[in-house]
Motif scaffolding. Sequence first.
Motif, PDB file in Angstrom:
ATOM      1  N   HIS A  56       0.857  -1.182   0.000  1.00  0.00           N
ATOM      2  CA  HIS A  56       0.000   0.000   0.000  1.00  0.00           C
ATOM      3  C   HIS A  56       0.892   1.230   0.000  1.00  0.00           C
ATOM      4  CE1 HIS A  56      -2.484  -3.210   2.017  1.00  0.00           C
ATOM      5  NE2 HIS A  56      -3.141  -2.930   0.911  1.00  0.00           N
TER       6      HIS A  56
ATOM      7  N   HIS B  19      -6.340   2.557   8.480  1.00  0.00           N
ATOM      8  CA  HIS B  19      -5.876   1.407   7.702  1.00  0.00           C
ATOM      9  C   HIS B  19      -4.720   0.706   8.424  1.00  0.00           C
ATOM     10  CE1 HIS B  19      -4.393  -0.936   4.259  1.00  0.00           C
ATOM     11  NE2 HIS B  19      -3.190  -0.457   4.543  1.00  0.00           N
TER      12      HIS B  19
ATOM     13  N   CYS C 121      -3.555  -3.315   9.106  1.00  0.00           N
ATOM     14  CA  CYS C 121      -2.736  -3.823   8.005  1.00  0.00           C
ATOM     15  C   CYS C 121      -1.319  -4.153   8.497  1.00  0.00           C
ATOM     16  CB  CYS C 121      -2.676  -2.821   6.856  1.00  0.00           C
ATOM     17  SG  CYS C 121      -1.698  -3.427   5.450  1.00  0.00           S
TER      18      CYS C 121
ATOM     19  N   CYS D 283       1.609  -2.829   6.247  1.00  0.00           N
ATOM     20  CA  CYS D 283       1.970  -1.429   6.428  1.00  0.00           C
ATOM     21  C   CYS D 283       2.636  -1.208   7.790  1.00  0.00           C
ATOM     22  CB  CYS D 283       0.747  -0.528   6.268  1.00  0.00           C
ATOM     23  SG  CYS D 283       0.280  -0.294   4.538  1.00  0.00           S
TER      24      CYS D 283
END
Lengths: 176, 66
Positions: free
Chosen positions: B2, B24, B28, B31
């Motif tokens: 991402h 997010h 995630c 990430c």
Amino acid sequence: MCPVLGHLDDMEHRIQALYEQFGGPLLRHVRKTTGNDLQWAEDVVQETMVRAWRHSDRLQWEPGLVWAWLLTVARRIVIDGRRRRSARPREVEPPEADTVPVPDGCDRALSAIVVADALRSLSQEHREVIEQTYLRDRTISEAAEILGIPPGTVKSRLYYGIRALRGLLRDKGVAG
Amino acid sequence: MHPEVAAYVLGVLDDADLQAFERHLDSCERCQSELKELQDVPDLLDDLKLQPSASEDDDPPISMSR
Ligand SMILES: [Zn+2]
């Protein structure tokens, strides 16, 4: 988890605990980016601690991730502060490799040369998004407008550019 | 991957994207791991970005229009 007035003491205690855990290392780190402006650095640490308290669920992450998040939060606060401080848009050229670093620390001066060198080894597309964002304290959308490319393109070029830069810096032994 | 994570680490996301990305990040792992990995890069760029100007005087050149 939402604070109400009755929990102010609790909030203060928690923030105090955050200070004890992270305050010292964070202040040392932030001071490097505020030009050794101690007052500014202390304000940044305080704001970081308050944000950490507001998102205290993230403090349950493993310590390395918590630290990376705190550094990132603090970095953003410094950048926002610098943007506010320079009332006019910056028209100063980005730093060049051949500038003569003033000795405020040999390591930093040396590292600046290595980093400038690595930047020059990147593709033009990768180098320019790094220059137009981070090195000039500009956001993605500001850089997108200047470069005349969509914000999504800036984001993805920045991602690959930063990864490429990190690879080069690792090869040179300056990145972990 | 991402790509926004790089802009996040560098602190250059626009305000609206910043909040969305942090949400997010909460879920995630990819990430999260890149957030740690890329942490060195802005610090190293700072060595270049924040070094005192090469000019003799203390003030950087105000306007160098191209
Ligand atoms: Zn992700």
